[in-house]
Design an enzyme around this catalytic site. Structure first.
Site, PDB file in Angstrom:
ATOM      1  N   THR A  87      -3.405  -1.212  -9.391  1.00  0.00           N
ATOM      2  CA  THR A  87      -4.425  -2.145  -8.920  1.00  0.00           C
ATOM      3  C   THR A  87      -5.738  -1.815  -9.648  1.00  0.00           C
ATOM      4  O   THR A  87      -6.124  -0.648  -9.708  1.00  0.00           O
ATOM      5  CB  THR A  87      -4.605  -2.007  -7.386  1.00  0.00           C
ATOM      6  OG1 THR A  87      -3.357  -2.297  -6.774  1.00  0.00           O
ATOM      7  CG2 THR A  87      -5.677  -2.948  -6.855  1.00  0.00           C
ATOM      8  N   ARG A 112      -4.181 -31.415  15.357  1.00  0.00           N
ATOM      9  CA  ARG A 112      -3.035 -32.252  14.980  1.00  0.00           C
ATOM     10  C   ARG A 112      -2.373 -32.846  16.220  1.00  0.00           C
ATOM     11  O   ARG A 112      -2.034 -32.113  17.159  1.00  0.00           O
ATOM     12  CB  ARG A 112      -2.026 -31.393  14.203  1.00  0.00           C
ATOM     13  CG  ARG A 112      -0.707 -32.049  13.913  1.00  0.00           C
ATOM     14  CD  ARG A 112      -0.814 -33.037  12.804  1.00  0.00           C
ATOM     15  NE  ARG A 112       0.494 -33.558  12.415  1.00  0.00           N
ATOM     16  CZ  ARG A 112       0.652 -34.588  11.603  1.00  0.00           C
ATOM     17  NH1 ARG A 112      -0.413 -35.189  11.070  1.00  0.00           N
ATOM     18  NH2 ARG A 112       1.861 -34.999  11.288  1.00  0.00           N
ATOM     19  N   GLU A 164       1.710   1.139  -1.251  1.00  0.00           N
ATOM     20  CA  GLU A 164       1.378   2.443  -0.624  1.00  0.00           C
ATOM     21  C   GLU A 164       2.518   2.967   0.242  1.00  0.00           C
ATOM     22  O   GLU A 164       2.310   3.452   1.350  1.00  0.00           O
ATOM     23  CB  GLU A 164       0.048   2.360   0.128  1.00  0.00           C
ATOM     24  CG  GLU A 164      -1.064   2.054  -0.869  1.00  0.00           C
ATOM     25  CD  GLU A 164      -2.464   2.347  -0.394  1.00  0.00           C
ATOM     26  OE1 GLU A 164      -2.636   3.159   0.532  1.00  0.00           O
ATOM     27  OE2 GLU A 164      -3.399   1.773  -0.982  1.00  0.00           O
TER      28      GLU A 164
END
Ligand SMILES: Cc1cc2nc3c(=O)[nH]c(=O)nc-3n(C[C@H](O)[C@H](O)[C@H](O)COP(=O)(O)OP(=O)(O)OC[C@H]3O[C@@H](n4cnc5c(N)ncnc54)[C@H](O)[C@@H]3O)c2cc1C
Length: 390
Positions: A166, A275, A370
């Site tokens: 990363t 909705r 990790e």
């Protein structure tokens, strides 16, 4: 139907300072991070300017000593900051977590001279870190890593390839675990390698399912020379340092996972109350109400678990088992909750017009990084039943 717009999480924080910190983070998240998250993730753009802002705001060294520019915050506060950042954009929350992980070896195991020389720029001077343990042939079995560091006078010469890094290619410093001795965990040493070291280069970043704004790349070390003053801890102590860093780092991943899950729940609640089907908001249907209730309950349980582990750490008590449990539970929760959020949005949930599908793709990686969730179960079981039989 009353308006059910999501409210900010009601956090238990130990001090007024921590409450102010969370307000600051929410402000940055809302105005500087969230508005561009979808577009920049789609484009694979890393928001370096956000990290500069976080550094200037004192948010890149939160759990470390004020003496070296850190924020001196307990983990229970730092992790809730990460959660807020990850809810706005995982690339940022996870990036801060990885930077904190990369700074750990020096902060916890460096000499006073090393800390005075390097920590202030790492914790608040705008630098960005990377943590280099994984290699192409060693992931879960990290102790079998092959990158070598060979002593040459006062220097070490490091050669090998690190994988899945990363911030690979954009980091200013790399905490690198390399083999200096025997096979296995006791032959590994940690080094602090500057990003502009001669012989260090990064491959083209991996093309990933999600978390596209966060570059993940192989890092090649081709005879990289560093002085012995950049060795962190003792020779042969590197694997213990790496694992110790990961105990804390896993709490960061757990907090990020709860951030992503909370964002997905907030979106699902907002959508379900808007909705309408069969003449009513879909949030009126018990089938969805129970889903929302389960999602919220799992998130609260995850938050409580990572905070319990953090409070053990803050009290100086062992927390490795609880950190593994928090990582396992919170990331599995994020996967379930984000999948359910897509379901609640129906067809729209499956489109890129709503962030639910992005949250689902982001949750997946948290079950892998990790230490995969299989490895977390191994760690937990070891605490319960001792080492595995060979
Ligand atoms: C986006 C991203 C960012 C990353 N960032 C970093 C970084 O910054 N620094 C870094 O060092 N690494 C980083 N990693 C690497 C990451 O930590 C590894 O991918 C992870 O540890 C798994 O290793 P692997 O991919 O080699 O899988 P493997 O170890 O090959 O595992 C493959 C599968 O086998 C399972 N498995 C392996 N051993 C066992 C066992 N004993 N029992 C049961 N199941 C087992 C695993 O759980 C997994 O399901 C990153 C990965 C990704 C995807």
């Amino acid at each position: 139907m009353p308006d059910r717009a999501p409210q900010p999480v009601d956090r238990q924080l130990p001090t007024d300072e921590a409450r102010d910190l969370i307000s600051l983070v929410r402000d940055i998240a809302q105005h500087e991070i969230a508005p561009k998250a979808a577009e920049e993730e789609d484009a694979g753009r890393f928001p370096r300017e956000v990290f500069a802002l976080l550094s200037d705001s004192g948010l890149l060294g939160l759990p470390y000593d004020a003496e070296y520019g850190g924020g001196e915050q307990p983990y229970e506060v730092y992790l809730q900051v990460l959660e807020e950042l990850a809810a706005a954009r995982l690339t940022v929350g996870l990036g801060v977590s990885v930077h904190t992980l990369a700074s750990y070896a020096l902060a916890a195991f460096g000499t006073k001279e090393q800390q005075v020389e390097h920590l202030p720029s790492m914790l608040g001077g705008g630098l960005l870190g990377a943590y280099c343990l994984s290699e192409p042939a060693s992931g879960s079995d990290a102790a079998s890593l092959r990158t070598k560091a060979v002593r040459d006078g006062d220097d070490w010469v490091i050669t090998g390839t690190k994988a899945w890094i990363t911030h690979g290619g954009i980091a200013d410093f790399y905490t690198v675990m390399a083999r200096t001795g025997e096979e296995g965990p006791r032959g590994i040493t940690a080094f602090l390698v500057p990003g502009d070291a001669e012989g260090l280069s990064a491959a083209v970043p991996e093309k990933k399912m999600g978390l596209k704004g966060s570059p993940t790349a192989q890092v090649h070390l081709d005879g990289v020379r560093v002085p012995d003053s950049r060795r962190l801890g003792e020779e042969g102590q590197g694997f213990a340092i790496a694992l110790s860093a990961l105990d804390s780092g896993r709490l960061g991943i757990a907090a990020c996972a709860i951030g992503v899950a909370q964002a997905a729940l907030d979106e699902a609640v907002a959508y379900a109350t808007e909705r309408r089907q069969f003449g009513r908001p879909i949030a009126d249907f018990q089938g969805l109400r129970f889903m929302l209730a389960d999602m919220a309950t799992q998130i609260e349980a995850g938050r409580a678990l990572y905070l319990a582990a953090a409070r053990l750490r803050d009290a100086g008590r062992p927390f490795a088992k609880q950190a593994a449990m928090a990582k396992l539970h919170c990331t599995d929760t994020a996967m379930r909750v984000t999948t359910d959020a897509v379901q609640i949005l129906g067809g729209y949930g499956y489109t890129v017009d709503f962030p639910a599908e992005r949250y689902m793709r982001e949750a997946k990686v948290l079950q892998i990084v990790e230490g995969t969730n299989q490895i977390q179960r191994m760690v937990i079981a070891r605490h319960l039943a001792g080492p595995e039989a060979r």
